[in-house]
Motif scaffolding. Structure first.
Motif, PDB file in Angstrom:
ATOM      1  N   GLN A 158     108.938  15.128  31.432  1.00 56.45           N
ATOM      2  CA  GLN A 158     110.063  15.579  32.706  1.00 56.45           C
ATOM      3  C   GLN A 158     109.347  16.200  33.630  1.00 56.45           C
ATOM      4  OE1 GLN A 158     111.414  19.634  30.064  1.00 56.45           O
ATOM      5  NE2 GLN A 158     112.452  18.127  28.826  1.00 56.45           N
ATOM      6  N   GLY A 159     107.384  16.263  33.583  1.00 60.30           N
ATOM      7  CA  GLY A 159     107.021  15.874  34.816  1.00 60.30           C
ATOM      8  C   GLY A 159     106.029  17.820  34.529  1.00 60.30           C
ATOM      9  N   THR A 160     106.491  17.840  33.746  1.00 61.52           N
ATOM     10  CA  THR A 160     105.621  19.761  33.734  1.00 61.52           C
ATOM     11  C   THR A 160     104.800  19.913  33.523  1.00 61.52           C
ATOM     12  OG1 THR A 160     106.854  20.226  31.669  1.00 61.52           O
ATOM     13  CG2 THR A 160     108.029  21.097  33.483  1.00 61.52           C
ATOM     14  N   ALA A 161     104.439  18.701  32.988  1.00 59.63           N
ATOM     15  CA  ALA A 161     102.295  18.067  32.194  1.00 59.63           C
ATOM     16  C   ALA A 161     101.420  18.444  33.424  1.00 59.63           C
ATOM     17  CB  ALA A 161     102.433  17.825  31.488  1.00 59.63           C
ATOM     18  N   GLU A 162     102.158  18.234  34.265  1.00 57.95           N
ATOM     19  CA  GLU A 162     100.924  17.013  35.785  1.00 57.95           C
ATOM     20  C   GLU A 162      99.985  18.212  36.175  1.00 57.95           C
ATOM     21  OE1 GLU A 162     101.946  14.416  37.287  1.00 57.95           O
ATOM     22  OE2 GLU A 162     103.152  14.777  35.613  1.00 57.95           O
ATOM     23  N   GLY A 163      99.027  17.241  36.126  1.00 56.45           N
ATOM     24  CA  GLY A 163      97.271  17.025  35.526  1.00 56.45           C
ATOM     25  C   GLY A 163      96.837  18.407  34.724  1.00 56.45           C
ATOM     26  N   ASP A 164      97.420  18.138  33.681  1.00 56.01           N
ATOM     27  CA  ASP A 164      96.346  18.998  32.533  1.00 56.01           C
ATOM     28  C   ASP A 164      95.303  18.235  32.182  1.00 56.01           C
ATOM     29  OD1 ASP A 164      99.381  20.353  32.029  1.00 56.01           O
ATOM     30  OD2 ASP A 164      99.729  19.395  30.044  1.00 56.01           O
ATOM     31  N   VAL A 165      94.408  19.062  32.150  1.00 57.84           N
ATOM     32  CA  VAL A 165      93.339  18.386  31.607  1.00 57.84           C
ATOM     33  C   VAL A 165      93.260  18.256  29.856  1.00 57.84           C
ATOM     34  CG1 VAL A 165      90.597  19.970  31.190  1.00 57.84           C
ATOM     35  CG2 VAL A 165      91.993  20.441  32.868  1.00 57.84           C
ATOM     36  N   VAL A 166      92.470  16.520  29.820  1.00 57.94           N
ATOM     37  CA  VAL A 166      92.584  15.718  28.600  1.00 57.94           C
ATOM     38  C   VAL A 166      91.359  16.287  28.529  1.00 57.94           C
ATOM     39  CG1 VAL A 166      94.886  14.469  28.589  1.00 57.94           C
ATOM     40  CG2 VAL A 166      93.185  13.948  30.472  1.00 57.94           C
ATOM     41  N   PHE A 167      90.572  16.547  28.474  1.00 61.13           N
ATOM     42  CA  PHE A 167      89.237  16.573  28.851  1.00 61.13           C
ATOM     43  C   PHE A 167      88.199  17.043  29.576  1.00 61.13           C
ATOM     44  CE2 PHE A 167      84.170  14.326  29.475  1.00 61.13           C
ATOM     45  CZ  PHE A 167      84.544  14.396  27.993  1.00 61.13           C
ATOM     46  N   ARG A 168      87.091  17.357  28.719  1.00 58.20           N
ATOM     47  CA  ARG A 168      86.202  18.317  29.799  1.00 58.20           C
ATOM     48  C   ARG A 168      84.622  18.525  29.084  1.00 58.20           C
ATOM     49  NH1 ARG A 168      88.894  23.746  29.760  1.00 58.20           N
ATOM     50  NH2 ARG A 168      90.421  22.986  31.667  1.00 58.20           N
ATOM     51  N   LEU A 195      82.501  18.370  33.885  1.00 55.40           N
ATOM     52  CA  LEU A 195      83.124  17.097  34.308  1.00 55.40           C
ATOM     53  C   LEU A 195      84.731  17.241  34.026  1.00 55.40           C
ATOM     54  CD1 LEU A 195      83.385  13.717  35.541  1.00 55.40           C
ATOM     55  CD2 LEU A 195      82.169  13.524  33.047  1.00 55.40           C
ATOM     56  N   GLN A 196      85.677  17.126  34.663  1.00 50.44           N
ATOM     57  CA  GLN A 196      87.035  16.899  33.128  1.00 50.44           C
ATOM     58  C   GLN A 196      88.010  15.893  34.493  1.00 50.44           C
ATOM     59  OE1 GLN A 196      88.841  20.904  33.798  1.00 50.44           O
ATOM     60  NE2 GLN A 196      88.405  21.022  36.295  1.00 50.44           N
ATOM     61  N   VAL A 197      88.707  15.423  32.750  1.00 50.47           N
ATOM     62  CA  VAL A 197      89.601  14.178  33.260  1.00 50.47           C
ATOM     63  C   VAL A 197      90.960  14.962  32.964  1.00 50.47           C
ATOM     64  CG1 VAL A 197      91.147  12.111  32.361  1.00 50.47           C
ATOM     65  CG2 VAL A 197      88.142  12.732  32.190  1.00 50.47           C
ATOM     66  N   VAL A 198      91.699  15.145  33.940  1.00 50.73           N
ATOM     67  CA  VAL A 198      93.282  15.543  34.444  1.00 50.73           C
ATOM     68  C   VAL A 198      94.193  13.826  34.136  1.00 50.73           C
ATOM     69  CG1 VAL A 198      92.712  17.663  35.501  1.00 50.73           C
ATOM     70  CG2 VAL A 198      93.398  15.302  36.449  1.00 50.73           C
ATOM     71  N   ARG A 199      95.348  14.508  33.769  1.00 50.18           N
ATOM     72  CA  ARG A 199      96.251  12.652  33.182  1.00 50.18           C
ATOM     73  C   ARG A 199      97.554  13.506  34.717  1.00 50.18           C
ATOM     74  NH1 ARG A 199      98.743  15.227  30.113  1.00 50.18           N
ATOM     75  NH2 ARG A 199      97.957  14.912  28.200  1.00 50.18           N
ATOM     76  N   PHE A 200      98.072  12.561  34.822  1.00 48.45           N
ATOM     77  CA  PHE A 200      99.239  11.943  35.437  1.00 48.45           C
ATOM     78  C   PHE A 200     100.112  11.377  35.199  1.00 48.45           C
ATOM     79  CE2 PHE A 200      96.550  13.816  38.533  1.00 48.45           C
ATOM     80  CZ  PHE A 200      96.488  15.674  39.186  1.00 48.45           C
ATOM     81  N   TYR A 201     101.759  12.018  34.909  1.00 48.63           N
ATOM     82  CA  TYR A 201     102.652  10.918  34.558  1.00 48.63           C
ATOM     83  C   TYR A 201     102.988  10.306  35.896  1.00 48.63           C
ATOM     84  CZ  TYR A 201     106.840   8.694  32.652  1.00 48.63           C
ATOM     85  OH  TYR A 201     107.808   7.928  32.067  1.00 48.63           O
ATOM     86  N   ASP A 202     103.154   8.962  36.648  1.00 49.14           N
ATOM     87  CA  ASP A 202     104.118   8.787  37.469  1.00 49.14           C
ATOM     88  C   ASP A 202     105.586   7.709  36.972  1.00 49.14           C
ATOM     89  OD1 ASP A 202     104.756   6.594  38.901  1.00 49.14           O
ATOM     90  OD2 ASP A 202     102.846   5.524  39.988  1.00 49.14           O
ATOM     91  N   LYS A 203     106.196   8.482  37.189  1.00 51.95           N
ATOM     92  CA  LYS A 203     107.458   8.238  35.838  1.00 51.95           C
ATOM     93  C   LYS A 203     108.360   6.842  36.359  1.00 51.95           C
ATOM     94  CE  LYS A 203     112.105  10.497  34.265  1.00 51.95           C
ATOM     95  NZ  LYS A 203     112.451  11.969  34.947  1.00 51.95           N
ATOM     96  N   ASN A 204     107.678   6.598  37.951  1.00 46.66           N
ATOM     97  CA  ASN A 204     108.760   5.461  38.981  1.00 46.66           C
ATOM     98  C   ASN A 204     108.360   4.664  38.399  1.00 46.66           C
ATOM     99  OD1 ASN A 204     110.207   7.643  40.118  1.00 46.66           O
ATOM    100  ND2 ASN A 204     109.309   7.482  42.028  1.00 46.66           N
ATOM    101  N   ARG A 205     106.917   4.209  37.926  1.00 49.72           N
ATOM    102  CA  ARG A 205     105.821   3.368  37.344  1.00 49.72           C
ATOM    103  C   ARG A 205     105.792   2.903  36.219  1.00 49.72           C
ATOM    104  NH1 ARG A 205     105.252   5.231  41.620  1.00 49.72           N
ATOM    105  NH2 ARG A 205     105.386   3.588  44.161  1.00 49.72           N
TER     106      ARG A 205
END
Length: 158
Positions: A96-106, A116-126
């Motif tokens: 649903q796109g409500t988890a955009e930019g969630d930190v998955v590693f720190r 150092l951080q890693v954030v995740r995004f979901y590209d629904k169109n692709r």
């Protein structure tokens, strides 16, 4: 900034550790007479919210006496590569796109203020997951970053 705010920020930074990373290996880059050598460390971690996505992160690790004591500040140099390792299962929150930019590693990269951080995004169109690694400080971050995309593809026999 009040003393209380400084203490809260400092404790948050000190206790924000790695989210389930496992060291895969390392290579020495600079010999140090005293203390450990400077290195590039390779770590693996699984996305805590997406089943069957693993990311591999390489990052600089300072050695020497300060590095050995955990007092050195690591550089902001890092690279990331993420792969689908089985059938991917996305949560409804991600879909649903409500988890955009969630930190998955720190990972803390200095005694107090840098991580150092890693954030995740979901590209629904692709139908792809994008992982962005970057380094930040309480006051000033770094524009150095790395990106990895994981196309979500059918897994196994249909």
């Amino acid at each position: 900034m009040t003393i209380k705010k400084v203490l809260v920020v400092t404790s948050m930074v000190l206790f924000s550790g790695t989210l389930c990373a496992e060291q895969v290996g390392s290579v020495d880059t600079v010999f140090k007479m005293f203390g450990p050598d400077h290195k590039i460390v390779v770590e693996a971690f699984d996305d805590p919210d997406v089943k069957n996505v693993t990311c591999y992160l390489s990052r600089a690790k300072m050695g020497g006496i300060k590095g050995g004591l955990g007092l050195a500040e690591d550089t902001s140099d890092a690279a990331i590569s993420c792969q689908q390792v089985g059938p991917v299962e996305l949560s409804e929150k991600i879909k649903q796109g409500t988890a955009e930019g969630d930190v998955v590693f720190r990972k803390r990269t200095s005694l107090v203020f840098k991580k150092l951080q890693v954030v995740r995004f979901y590209d629904k169109n692709r139908n792809a997951l994008i992982y962005l690694s970057y380094s930040d400080k309480v006051v000033d971050g770094s524009p150095k970053n790395a990106l990895s995309a994981v196309p979500i593809i059918p897994w196994g026999h249909q």
